[in-house]
Design an enzyme around this catalytic site. Structure first.
Site, PDB file in Angstrom:
ATOM      1  CG  HIS A  60     -60.380   1.749 -91.522  1.00  0.00           C
ATOM      2  ND1 HIS A  60     -59.194   2.371 -91.217  1.00  0.00           N
ATOM      3  CD2 HIS A  60     -60.411   0.617 -90.769  1.00  0.00           C
ATOM      4  CE1 HIS A  60     -58.541   1.654 -90.314  1.00  0.00           C
ATOM      5  NE2 HIS A  60     -59.252   0.580 -90.031  1.00  0.00           N
ATOM      6  CG  HIS A 104     -31.459 -14.665-111.891  1.00  0.00           C
ATOM      7  ND1 HIS A 104     -32.505 -14.734-112.772  1.00  0.00           N
ATOM      8  CD2 HIS A 104     -31.468 -13.406-111.372  1.00  0.00           C
ATOM      9  CE1 HIS A 104     -33.142 -13.571-112.794  1.00  0.00           C
ATOM     10  NE2 HIS A 104     -32.535 -12.750-111.957  1.00  0.00           N
ATOM     11  CD  GLU A 122     -54.375  -7.879 -92.927  1.00  0.00           C
ATOM     12  OE1 GLU A 122     -55.174  -7.270 -92.189  1.00  0.00           O
ATOM     13  OE2 GLU A 122     -53.133  -7.878 -92.746  1.00  0.00           O
ATOM     14  CG  HIS A 143     -28.490 -12.267-108.172  1.00  0.00           C
ATOM     15  ND1 HIS A 143     -29.221 -13.187-107.441  1.00  0.00           N
ATOM     16  CD2 HIS A 143     -29.396 -11.400-108.715  1.00  0.00           C
ATOM     17  CE1 HIS A 143     -30.511 -12.891-107.533  1.00  0.00           C
ATOM     18  NE2 HIS A 143     -30.641 -11.810-108.287  1.00  0.00           N
TER      19      HIS A 143
END
Length: 649
Positions: free
Chosen positions: A466, A39, A404, A267
């Site tokens: 859950h 890149h 998280e 890129h």
């Protein structure tokens, strides 16, 4: 400080910064072209910023683990050509030959930077956005270190990031936390080139980044990323900051590449020899490959000189200063966990492993001031509160909020900082949100401790969303990660003792429901990953293999099977990963010639590698009381006995 100011003035007066930056960008272009892969666009666009940063950053190439060094993180690992070029020019053990071996097998310069593989790389970032959260983690680690060690810690954390990093959700989680804690030691450098792989970022990204960062509590400085004076003033301003800083640097991707400047085509593909030759001619550089003039090398030598002097001053301050701080630093860097003792639990009592683990964490915290961590807003449920210390930054209780993903990446930075043993926690089903950072920790073998509670259908009424079913199978498949699912409080202690001795990330998967406390196992048995928990009356014809809460179930089933004349042993397997690594001889001796039935209230597909048959979950669970669900899905004494008899024919 006077030396640094004089050195900076000398740089400005005696060096042509534009020529130095052009040589740096073409060096990166040569690396990508020689590899025929990589890149080039971002390294060419960031070269001017990198040159000016070289006048400000404090690192010591001879003492690469110096605690008070500035940390530099490239959140976009695709900018690796620039990273390696800088490390080479700054004087780290990255040679010109290493640059020529960019992206080649076995080289020091892989396609994306890897911690402990290349000297000077602070952390493995990997997917976009991770590096921003890592940088926030380093800045948080430095703030806590300042609280512990005073003026011995005053370094900066610099992070290069791009549009892709800011589009990833983890960047918002992390920068929100950075603003909340007013991390004035954090400097994000936003390479705002408006280009992504698919073209102009306007097709997907139109928010006002300045307003976004002002809203979360950052100072924002907007500059031309190719104006050396503006860049220098921006870095100077960060030294007086009272908040984290975002420098929005408007840059041109592929800067200097004739015919391709500003194009998304720069890129992810080499520029081509013809474009490189024309570019060097336009920049009035020699056409030779991997060419860096002595004038440029003299400029970059300033980093080495400044860093060596800064380290010497810091070391003198450490040795001649407060002896208590020196002693504290040594204990933070080298805790001796062999001296740590835990209380054992009374056999026959009933206790959830999340509860016993909470007491274990507190014992570690009282022993080791570098043990730091917390939960994603679930500390009361995870049992992760450290009761004899305060909250960050004055104490070791980290409050991550409901973040998280960022929590995992921040913990990785704490693990790499040099004085911490971090842990982080949430419900096991939410471990999916940490998975990218856990993978990076596993690649680095970072000593992060994961505490995941509510480990099975025992979660009960919260239902399918859950109840973790497939997560343990996923993490058991991850190399270098050690998973633990202890069957009771005493086994929990033994597992933790082994975990603290390992140079690896460790994951504790813990029950919500109470489990009967059994005899304390030996560390040798636990370190093998699995061991005989209850012997058969004679040579076993059947082995019941289980982890966590299902060990207790198998012990009850064993009694029934033995009364019916089926010689049965129970094998507890707290760590599938360590058991898999144990010798063939150990496995053979453990099971002998018995048939093996594995029992686990999770997906358990990996258990077929060890067992003749597996009783496991085949759905996502249901909503209802835990004991009702265990019975409904076949985790009852009657069904284990039935399954065993079927296996034995």
């Amino acid at each position: 400080m006077q030396f640094n100011s004089q050195l900076k003035v000398a740089f400005m007066q005696t060096h042509n910064l534009q020529k130095i930056a052009d040589e740096l960008r073409m060096l990166c272009a040569d690396m990508v072209q020689n590899a025929n892969s990589g890149h080039p666009g971002a390294p060419l666009g960031l070269a001017d910023l990198a040159v000016v940063l070289s006048k400000h950053i404090n690192v010591d190439v001879e003492n690469t683990t110096w605690l008070n060094r500035d940390r530099l993180v490239f959140s976009g690992g695709h900018v690796s050509a620039l990273i390696y070029a800088l490390l080479h020019l700054w004087g780290f053990e990255v040679s010109l030959q290493d640059l020529k071996e960019f992206r080649k097998f076995g080289s020091l310069t892989p396609g994306h930077p890897e911690y402990k593989h290349t000297p000077g790389i602070e952390i493995t970032t990997g997917p976009l956005g991770q590096g921003i959260a890592n940088a926030v983690g380093f800045a948080m680690a430095a703030k806590r270190a300042q609280n512990l060690l005073g003026d011995l810690i005053d370094h900066k954390v610099y992070c290069f990031c791009g549009d892709g990093d800011l589009e990833e959700g983890i960047s918002y989680e992390a920068t929100s936390l950075a603003g909340h804690f007013k991390l004035d030691n954090l400097v994000l450098i936003y390479d705002s080139n408006n280009i992504s792989i698919e073209g102009d970022v306007s097709i997907t990204f139109s928010e006002d980044v300045e307003k976004r960062f002002l809203a979360v509590g950052f100072d924002v400085i907007k500059i031309n990323g190719h104006d050396f004076d503006e860049i220098d003033k921006a870095f100077e301003a960060t030294k007086k900051a009272t908040k984290p800083t975002l420098i929005i640097a408007k840059t041109i991707i592929g800067k200097g590449a004739v015919g391709l400047e500003g194009s998304h085509k720069t890129h992810g593909a080499p520029l081509g020899m013809e474009v490189i030759a024309k570019s060097k001619q336009a920049l009035e550089l020699a056409n030779a490959s991997f060419n860096v003039t002595s004038a440029s090398r003299a400029f970059f030598d300033g980093v080495r000189m400044r860093g060596a002097r800064a380290y010497a001053i810091w070391r003198k301050k450490l040795i001649t200063g407060d002896k208590e701080k020196l002693t504290l630093l040594e204990s933070l860097q080298n805790p001796d966990f062999s001296k740590l003792e835990f209380k054992s639990y009374e056999v026959g009592k009933s206790l959830a492993t999340r509860v016993s683990n909470g007491e274990i964490l507190n014992a570690i915290s009282e022993f080791d001031l570098g043990f730091i961590g917390g939960s994603a807003d679930l500390a009361p449920s995870n049992n992760t509160t450290l009761f004899k210390t305060g909250s960050f930054p004055e104490g070791n209780n980290m409050h991550f909020g409901i973040r998280e993903h960022a929590m995992g990446a921040i913990s990785n930075a704490f693990a790499n900082y040099g004085i911490y043993r971090p842990f982080c926690a949430t419900f096991f089903v939410f471990s999916d949100y940490l998975s990218p950072s856990i993978r990076i920790a596993s690649i680095m073998k970072a000593k992060v401790l994961y505490v995941f509670t509510h480990d099975s259908i025992g979660v009960g009424e919260d239902g399918q969303t859950h109840q973790p079913i497939e997560q343990l199978t996923h993490f058991r498949a991850m190399p270098n990660l050690i998973t633990w699912r202890p069957c009771d409080a005493n086994e929990n202690i033994a597992c933790m003792k082994v975990a603290l001795s390992l140079q690896a990330p460790n994951m504790f998967v813990l029950s919500r429901q109470n489990l009967e406390v059994l005899e304390m196992p030996s560390l040798e048995n636990v370190s093998n990953g699995a061991y005989i928990k209850a012997k058969a009356s004679k040579i076993p014809t059947l082995s019941l293999l289980a982890s966590g809460s299902e060990v207790e179930l198998c012990l009850k089933a064993q009694k029934v099977l033995e009364t019916e004349g089926i010689s049965t042993q129970v094998v507890s397997m707290p760590s599938f990963d360590l058991f898999l690594e144990s010798s063939k001889e150990y496995k053979k001796e453990l099971f002998k010639d018995s048939k093996v039935l594995a029992v686990e209230a999770l997906r358990g597909l990996e258990l077929y590698a060890l067992a003749d048959d597996v009783l496991s979950m085949e759905s996502f669970g249901a909503s209802g009381k835990g004991d009702v669900l265990f019975k409904h899905f076949g985790f009852s004494v009657e069904n284990v006995v039935k399954k065993a008899k079927t296996l034995l024919g």
